[in-house]
Design a protein around this motif. Structure first.
Motif, PDB file in Angstrom:
ATOM      1  N   GLU A 110       0.822  -1.209   0.000  1.00  0.00           N
ATOM      2  CA  GLU A 110       0.000   0.000   0.000  1.00  0.00           C
ATOM      3  C   GLU A 110       0.857   1.260   0.000  1.00  0.00           C
ATOM      4  N   SER A 111       2.019   1.179   0.579  1.00  0.00           N
ATOM      5  CA  SER A 111       2.864   2.367   0.718  1.00  0.00           C
ATOM      6  C   SER A 111       3.370   2.890  -0.617  1.00  0.00           C
ATOM      7  N   ASN A 126      10.353   3.662  -6.027  1.00  0.00           N
ATOM      8  CA  ASN A 126       8.968   3.213  -5.894  1.00  0.00           C
ATOM      9  C   ASN A 126       8.810   1.795  -6.478  1.00  0.00           C
TER      10      ASN A 126
END
Length: 582
Positions: free
Chosen positions: A347-348, A363
């Motif tokens: 989720e981060s 990312n």
């Protein structure tokens, strides 16, 4: 290239002629189903016939012809650079195909070649069977059933069947009732004799019952392909009879996880009745049903850096809208057949606000190559997958696991190339904007095989050609056309509620049924399996308009016979007569 295509199509036609062309007869290949090298006569006879089925159902042959001609899929000229191929996909989707359309021609060629291989196998097996060889007799029944099945494909798409018993004969061209009765009699001649348990890679009694049910379900269309179908109670009762035989046998069960039907290990799935077995020598076959639609910038198998997608066909927005209209929530939250999340994105890092390929180097998440699995079903929005560095190798974490990033759009010349992500939109058409490489939701129904190094060959995923859900839906349709709405509803709901592996998205049973609902449910259950075109014709929807298709000519229900085939048969007057409207 055009000369090559002409010669291949001509050969496919000449193989169905006879003595005048015996020098062009295709020899029986020296191969066995087990891949043992020098083939013994029985296996050596049937392996080429079974093996050719994958070429018939190749993505740019019969499979693509059925898919692109329907409202399920569209294949634009991607970015003005990819998938134009002489305009064959554009014309097929718009129902503007001509007798020179190569998608039509290649489909005809591979199908007629397959019929010829079945005939060759029959010629080898029949004398062995007549001499008392029971194994040869069993294989003979399979080849007779295979010839009938292939003729049914020809009848469905071109309105004709080839009655040919011996390679020295000239085929008799059959249409309408004559073709239906010929195919029916072929199936009936073996249904009580053919094996009952050789598995999904071989034709069995259950598969023959299923083909008979399909034949009777579509018989009204085959009798009068351009008119309003007259569904007779006799045909519908036969559909019920033959589907009852399969369902009542107890041999088959619904797969609780829908997408398990299309995985590497589907060879043992108990829902499958007939599939092309891609193991053994036949494993040198394609997994293009898996890779054709997905993004060309996606690398689904980190252990195979050359395996990527092709940015081929997408779902039409019209077909996707049928899902949207059926549910009050996102279909991914209501129907296990629409989507399955396999990617484990923390989720981060899911929020891509403010990020682009220019500033997202941190990312990512890490996973072993073998554990990475694409999401399945309808792919929408930003996609995630491995990313290559400047050296062409996948970027890795410190422990050697592969990094999974948002996928960068690197195909084509669109405004997002190298600076944007692969972000699939629902809108896709033939306009400059609508044909960009990212447009259209994509189909990932079939698993990208772990055994395929490049997404092209050596797939372990069997190509599913008949399964239990279709049998129930055929019985539901026959019951509904006979006036048994309650029985039809029960059969349709049996399919809807069978996908229980993820109970939170098991579709709820419906309270009512009519032909429109049943047509919709067939679309939800059987999408991208080669049924939609025939379904649209049978349900009276093939002349409707959808994205980039407005043609309403009923004569487009059948495809044109390739002009090269007609020209090749010109020495036999009247042998091949072009279908109406071409």
């Amino acid at each position: 290239m055009k000369k090559n295509i002409f010669n291949k199509t001509l050969l496919g036609t000449l193989l169905l002629f006879g003595a005048a062309c015996t020098d062009l007869e295709e020899p029986i290949l020296d191969e066995s189903l087990a891949g043992e090298g020098q083939a013994e006569p029985i296996s050596g006879a049937i392996a080429p016939a079974y093996g050719q089925i994958s070429q018939v159902w190749y993505h740019t042959n019969y499979y693509g012809l059925q898919l692109i001609a329907s409202d399920e899929a569209i294949l634009p000229y991607r970015g003005g650079t990819d998938w134009f191929d002489g305009g064959k996909f554009l014309a097929t989707h718009q129902h503007l195909m001509t007798p020179g359309n190569d998608l039509v021609g290649s489909s005809w060629n591979e199908l007629t070649k397959n019929i010829s291989r079945a005939i060759s196998a029959i010629e080898v097996l029949r004398p062995l069977a007549d001499a008392g060889n029971q194994q040869a007799a069993s294989a003979l029944y399979e080849m007779i059933a295979l010839r009938a099945y292939l003729n049914m494909l020809a009848l469905d798409s071109w309105g004709i069947a080839f009655d040919k018993e011996d390679s020295s004969d000239i085929s008799v061209i059959l249409r309408g009732d004559e073709a239906i009765n010929y195919i029916k009699d072929e199936f009936l001649s073996v249904v009580d004799l053919i094996n009952t348990d050789l598995g999904p890679g071989r034709l069995t009694q259950s598969a023959v019952y299923g083909f008979l049910a399909r034949l009777h379900l579509n018989a009204a269309v085959y009798r009068d392909p351009y008119g309003t179908p007259n569904f007779t109670s006799e045909d519908m009762n036969k559909v019920v009879e033959y589907t009852n035989n399969i369902i009542g046998s107890g041999k088959f069960n619904f797969s609780p996880e829908y997408f398990d039907l299309f995985n590497d290990d589907n060879n043992s799935n108990s829902e499958i009745i007939f599939a092309l077995d891609q193991r053994g020598v036949l494993r040198n076959e394609h997994s293009r049903w898996a890779y054709w639609s997905i993004a060309g910038s996606m690398f689904p198998r980190p252990e195979s850096p050359s395996a990527d997608g092709t940015d081929g066909p997408a779902f039409t927005s019209d077909f996707i809208q049928t899902w949207m209209d059926a549910y009050e929530v996102d279909p991914a939250e209501a129907d296990a057949r629409f989507f399955k999340m396999n990617e484990m994105i923390p989720e981060s890092i899911q929020d891509l606000t403010g990020l682009s390929p220019l500033n997202d180097e941190d990312n990512y998440y890490c996973i072993t190559d073998e554990d990475f699995e694409m999401n399945r079903g309808v792919l929408r929005g930003v996609q995630w997958g491995p990313r290559k560095g400047d050296d062409g190798a996948f970027l890795r974490c410190d422990d050697g696991k592969v990094r999974i990033y948002p996928v960068i759009q690197r195909k084509g010349n669109g405004p997002d190339k190298d600076v944007g992500y692969v972000n699939h939109t629902m809108m896709v058409d033939f306009s400059n904007e609508g044909r960009l490489h990212n447009t259209g939701f994509r189909c990932a129904k079939y698993q990208f095989s772990h055994t395929s190094p490049d997404g092209n060959n050596y797939s372990s995923v069997d190509l599913v050609l008949m399964r239990l859900a279709e049998i129930y839906l055929m019985r539901a349709e026959a019951k509904l056309r006979l006036g048994d709405s309650a029985g039809a509803l029960a059969d349709m709901n049996a399919v809807r509620t069978s996908r229980t592996a993820r109970p939170e998205v098991t579709p709820a049973a419906l309270n009512s049924i009519d032909l429109d609902i049943l047509f919709r449910e067939r679309g939800f259950e059987l999408y991208w399996e080669g049924f939609r075109r025939a379904d649209q014709i049978r349900f009276g929807k093939y002349e409707d308009s959808w994205t980039e298709k407005t043609d309403t000519d009923v004569y487009k229900r059948l495809f044109p016979i390739p002009q090269s085939a007609i020209d090749g048969a010109s020495n036999v007057e009247g042998f091949l007569v072009q279908n109406q409207g071409y």
